[in-house]
Design a protein around this motif. Structure first.
Motif, mmCIF file in Angstrom:
data_model
loop_
_atom_site.group_PDB
_atom_site.id
_atom_site.type_symbol
_atom_site.label_atom_id
_atom_site.label_comp_id
_atom_site.label_asym_id
_atom_site.label_seq_id
_atom_site.Cartn_x
_atom_site.Cartn_y
_atom_site.Cartn_z
ATOM 1 N N ALA A 7 10.401 -9.873 82.127
ATOM 2 C CA ALA A 7 11.024 -8.694 81.529
ATOM 3 C C ALA A 7 12.110 -8.188 82.461
ATOM 4 O O ALA A 7 12.022 -8.355 83.685
ATOM 5 C CB ALA A 7 9.990 -7.601 81.283
ATOM 6 N N THR A 8 13.135 -7.584 81.891
ATOM 7 C CA THR A 8 14.200 -6.980 82.683
ATOM 8 C C THR A 8 14.314 -5.508 82.296
ATOM 9 O O THR A 8 14.479 -5.189 81.113
ATOM 10 C CB THR A 8 15.553 -7.667 82.426
ATOM 11 O OG1 THR A 8 15.473 -9.042 82.808
ATOM 12 C CG2 THR A 8 16.664 -6.996 83.230
ATOM 13 N N LEU A 9 14.184 -4.638 83.277
ATOM 14 C CA LEU A 9 14.365 -3.203 83.046
ATOM 15 C C LEU A 9 15.805 -2.856 83.392
ATOM 16 O O LEU A 9 16.186 -2.870 84.564
ATOM 17 C CB LEU A 9 13.397 -2.391 83.910
ATOM 18 C CG LEU A 9 13.511 -0.870 83.773
ATOM 19 C CD1 LEU A 9 13.129 -0.419 82.362
ATOM 20 C CD2 LEU A 9 12.637 -0.167 84.814
ATOM 21 N N GLU A 10 16.607 -2.576 82.369
ATOM 22 C CA GLU A 10 18.018 -2.285 82.608
ATOM 23 C C GLU A 10 18.219 -0.836 83.034
ATOM 24 O O GLU A 10 19.034 -0.544 83.899
ATOM 25 C CB GLU A 10 18.836 -2.604 81.353
ATOM 26 C CG GLU A 10 18.864 -4.100 81.039
ATOM 27 C CD GLU A 10 19.899 -4.456 80.001
ATOM 28 O OE1 GLU A 10 20.408 -3.540 79.302
ATOM 29 O OE2 GLU A 10 20.218 -5.659 79.872
ATOM 30 N N HIS A 40 16.131 -16.871 75.055
ATOM 31 C CA HIS A 40 16.437 -16.121 73.847
ATOM 32 C C HIS A 40 16.049 -14.655 74.085
ATOM 33 O O HIS A 40 14.995 -14.205 73.639
ATOM 34 C CB HIS A 40 15.680 -16.688 72.643
ATOM 35 C CG HIS A 40 16.218 -17.997 72.160
ATOM 36 N ND1 HIS A 40 16.102 -19.164 72.881
ATOM 37 C CD2 HIS A 40 16.892 -18.314 71.020
ATOM 38 C CE1 HIS A 40 16.666 -20.153 72.205
ATOM 39 N NE2 HIS A 40 17.146 -19.679 71.090
ATOM 40 N N PRO A 41 16.872 -13.915 74.822
ATOM 41 C CA PRO A 41 16.520 -12.525 75.132
ATOM 42 C C PRO A 41 16.733 -11.596 73.943
ATOM 43 O O PRO A 41 17.561 -11.843 73.067
ATOM 44 C CB PRO A 41 17.485 -12.186 76.275
ATOM 45 C CG PRO A 41 18.678 -13.044 76.022
ATOM 46 C CD PRO A 41 18.131 -14.331 75.452
ATOM 47 N N ARG A 78 -0.903 -19.119 88.021
ATOM 48 C CA ARG A 78 -0.070 -20.277 87.677
ATOM 49 C C ARG A 78 1.227 -19.869 86.997
ATOM 50 O O ARG A 78 2.191 -20.633 86.973
ATOM 51 C CB ARG A 78 -0.858 -21.223 86.760
ATOM 52 C CG ARG A 78 -2.109 -21.824 87.390
ATOM 53 C CD ARG A 78 -2.914 -22.562 86.353
ATOM 54 N NE ARG A 78 -3.318 -21.679 85.257
ATOM 55 C CZ ARG A 78 -3.958 -22.077 84.173
ATOM 56 N NH1 ARG A 78 -4.262 -23.362 84.015
ATOM 57 N NH2 ARG A 78 -4.306 -21.215 83.235
ATOM 58 N N ASP A 79 1.253 -18.674 86.423
ATOM 59 C CA ASP A 79 2.432 -18.216 85.702
ATOM 60 C C ASP A 79 2.584 -16.714 85.915
ATOM 61 O O ASP A 79 2.308 -15.910 85.026
ATOM 62 C CB ASP A 79 2.278 -18.539 84.208
ATOM 63 C CG ASP A 79 3.554 -18.274 83.427
ATOM 64 O OD1 ASP A 79 4.623 -18.059 84.059
ATOM 65 O OD2 ASP A 79 3.497 -18.264 82.180
ATOM 66 N N PRO A 80 3.028 -16.292 87.105
ATOM 67 C CA PRO A 80 3.111 -14.861 87.427
ATOM 68 C C PRO A 80 4.082 -14.122 86.510
ATOM 69 O O PRO A 80 5.087 -14.678 86.070
ATOM 70 C CB PRO A 80 3.621 -14.854 88.878
ATOM 71 C CG PRO A 80 3.327 -16.211 89.396
ATOM 72 C CD PRO A 80 3.461 -17.136 88.226
ATOM 73 N N PHE A 81 3.753 -12.882 86.236
ATOM 74 C CA PHE A 81 4.641 -12.024 85.452
ATOM 75 C C PHE A 81 5.744 -11.519 86.369
ATOM 76 O O PHE A 81 5.486 -11.092 87.490
ATOM 77 C CB PHE A 81 3.859 -10.847 84.877
ATOM 78 C CG PHE A 81 4.587 -10.103 83.788
ATOM 79 C CD1 PHE A 81 4.349 -10.394 82.455
ATOM 80 C CD2 PHE A 81 5.522 -9.123 84.105
ATOM 81 C CE1 PHE A 81 5.027 -9.716 81.447
ATOM 82 C CE2 PHE A 81 6.200 -8.446 83.108
ATOM 83 C CZ PHE A 81 5.954 -8.747 81.769
ATOM 84 N N GLU A 82 6.986 -11.559 85.897
ATOM 85 C CA GLU A 82 8.125 -11.163 86.725
ATOM 86 C C GLU A 82 8.945 -10.081 86.037
ATOM 87 O O GLU A 82 9.253 -10.175 84.853
ATOM 88 C CB GLU A 82 9.007 -12.372 87.021
ATOM 89 C CG GLU A 82 10.228 -12.059 87.892
ATOM 90 C CD GLU A 82 11.020 -13.299 88.266
ATOM 91 O OE1 GLU A 82 12.237 -13.316 88.029
ATOM 92 O OE2 GLU A 82 10.400 -14.260 88.775
ATOM 93 N N VAL A 83 9.287 -9.053 86.801
ATOM 94 C CA VAL A 83 10.155 -7.983 86.315
ATOM 95 C C VAL A 83 11.439 -7.997 87.136
ATOM 96 O O VAL A 83 11.398 -7.988 88.362
ATOM 97 C CB VAL A 83 9.488 -6.596 86.449
ATOM 98 C CG1 VAL A 83 10.448 -5.504 85.974
ATOM 99 C CG2 VAL A 83 8.184 -6.546 85.648
ATOM 100 N N ARG A 84 12.555 -8.053 86.441
ATOM 101 C CA ARG A 84 13.854 -7.995 87.102
ATOM 102 C C ARG A 84 14.420 -6.592 86.935
ATOM 103 O O ARG A 84 14.452 -6.057 85.828
ATOM 104 C CB ARG A 84 14.795 -9.042 86.508
ATOM 105 C CG ARG A 84 14.241 -10.465 86.558
ATOM 106 C CD ARG A 84 15.167 -11.475 85.898
ATOM 107 N NE ARG A 84 14.526 -12.797 85.831
ATOM 108 C CZ ARG A 84 13.905 -13.269 84.763
ATOM 109 N NH1 ARG A 84 13.862 -12.521 83.668
ATOM 110 N NH2 ARG A 84 13.340 -14.455 84.773
#
Length: 313
Positions: free
Chosen positions: A148-151, A108-109, A164-170
């Motif tokens: 998170a996605t940086l457009e 649900h972005p 256990r739950d790394p933060f990811e940036v696309r």
């Protein structure tokens, strides 16, 4: 349904009750008031901690209840969404919660944007924060608070590390995964720049991963990734209205000034590739990019509805 004996149920504090309210509300597909939720998180550091604690408690309760049978099952792996409690009522205590429907959903972005010349800081429920520069668009996921996605634009990520739950940036078709990190990411003109001020971050984890540690940066241009050195003190300095550069093309400086000042500044081809090193205190420009011309060694003039950076005549 069997009645519950709540004689010994501990009463929630006012903050815990409010946090539980937000956990339940944000878990609903019908919830849309995300600006109010983020405003509540930013109002006091204790709010994010309380929200996170309530969310974890709900996950623990949810894990003990078997899912209801369904006619068909989507076997694609998805992250668990916060439970939506039956009846829509918020109990006075977690011990009084008598049932729920565990909902498995797709992502649900939702997008958060800043206008040129504006900055905004988002505080996430896990204690992480994201500072957004001007003219920046960021996409978050209601079902995945660790992504998170940086457009486009620039953002500074200060991440609470969780192995256990790394933060990811696309960004730009690539992935950045934190390793206990504070790092800046900029995506503009088809290029991506990353600078690490604390910890480390993995670029495109896997066989060809590039690990960036404190004091290192990455420039991705034309599909080629180049590791660079960065001044740790200057990483994210735009948050204090200072743009710092080390051999950056003036075309990029023009883009940054446009976002920071809320103007449309373009670099003429005659100077676009010229390298610039130094710092620009944008607060002293008072929204007028021409005041930066002497420092940059160029002429900056207004033409119609935009500004042009060109060689001195």
């Amino acid at each position: 349904m069997a009645e519950h004996d709540d004689t010994d149920a501990p009463a929630l504090t006012a903050l815990e009750a409010c946090a539980l309210d937000w956990v339940v509300r944000t878990g609903s597909d019908a919830f849309e008031d995300w600006p109010a939720f983020h405003a509540w998180l930013e109002a006091d550091p204790s709010h994010a901690a309380a929200y996170h604690a309530m969310a974890l408690n709900i996950e623990d309760v949810a894990a003990t209840v078997p899912p209801a049978p369904v006619a068909s099952v989507d076997v694609r792996p998805v992250r668990r969404r916060w439970p939506v409690w039956t009846g829509g009522a918020i109990a006075a205590s977690l011990a009084l919660l008598v049932g729920y429907e565990a909902i498995e959903t797709q992502s649900h972005p939702y997008a958060i944007e800043t206008a040129a010349g504006a900055m905004r800081t988002i505080r996430l429920a896990d204690g992480s924060s994201i500072a957004m520069g001007g003219a920046t668009r960021l996409v978050l996921d209601r079902d995945d608070p660790r992504a998170a996605t940086l457009e486009h634009g620039e953002a500074m990520f200060v991440v609470r590390h969780d192995a256990r739950d790394p933060f990811e940036v696309r960004v730009g078709g690539a992935r950045l995964v934190d390793v206990g990190t504070a790092f800046d990411v900029k995506h503009a003109r088809g290029e991506t720049r990353v600078a690490v001020s604390e910890g480390a971050v993995d670029y495109n984890p896997g066989r060809d991963a590039i690990r960036l540690v404190q004091g290192q940066g990455l420039l991705v241009r034309g599909g080629k990734a180049t590791v660079t050195s960065v001044d740790v003190a200057s990483v994210g300095s735009w948050r204090d209205s200072v743009l710092a550069y080390d051999g950056v093309p003036l075309a990029e400086v023009a883009d940054d000034l446009s976002r920071a000042l809320g103007v449309d500044l373009r670099a003429d081809p005659t100077v676009a590739k010229r390298a610039f090193s130094g710092s620009i205190a944008t607060a002293k420009l008072a929204g007028d990019p021409a005041l930066a011309a002497p420092l940059l060694g160029v002429a900056i003039r207004k033409r119609g509805g935009h500004w042009v950076m060109s060689a001195r005549s």
